[in-house]
Design a protein around this motif. Structure first.
Motif: not given
Length: 140
Positions: A72-79, A83-84, A100-106
């Motif tokens: 809802n409000s953490g790093p996986l929030a839809f806002s 996500f890549t 393991s790898g790189t996650l990109t969001y915001n």
């Protein structure tokens, strides 16, 4: 002639049974991560419980495993979408596989690590770390 056709059919059936898995639709580590990403980006959070290894007898509910604040409000929030999850580097671990790898969001890159365990031929999420912090931990 009939004996040759019969023998050929038997050989074909045996080869098919051993060359492909006719009875299971196994999910690879890469496919599990891609499905997880697709559902996060599609705001399909109700499907995410399918990706975890939820087999702890004392915690039968999905809510016991994933704190709602993470979604809802953490790093996986839809806002934070889209996500890549970059192409994972997968290595064998003592209990399964680590991806393991790189996650990109915001527009920011974070390191991710999925600890995956095999569950009836499917790879499921056991732990997820983003930026070194545990985000999801499946109870045992």
């Amino acid at each position: 002639m009939f004996k040759h056709i019969k023998a050929t059919l038997i050989i074909l059936i045996v080869l098919m049974a051993f060359s492909c898995d006719l009875f299971q639709d196994n999910v690879s580590v890469e496919s599990r991560i891609q499905s997880f990403e697709d559902d996060l980006n599609g705001n399909n959070y109700t499907n995410l419980y399918n990706y975890y290894r939820l087999n702890h007898p004392d915690s039968p509910s999905y809510d016991s495993y994933v704190d709602s604040s993470v979604l809802n409000s953490g790093p996986l929030a839809f806002s934070n979408a889209p996500f890549t999850f970059g192409t994972p580097v997968i290595v064998d671990s003592s209990n399964g596989k680590s991806a393991s790898g790189t996650l990109t969001y915001n527009s920011t890159d974070f390191t991710y690590v999925f600890d995956m365990r095999e569950d009836d031929g499917d790879w499921k999420i056991y732990y997820l770390y983003i930026g070194g912090s545990p985000i999801i931990k499946t109870l045992r």
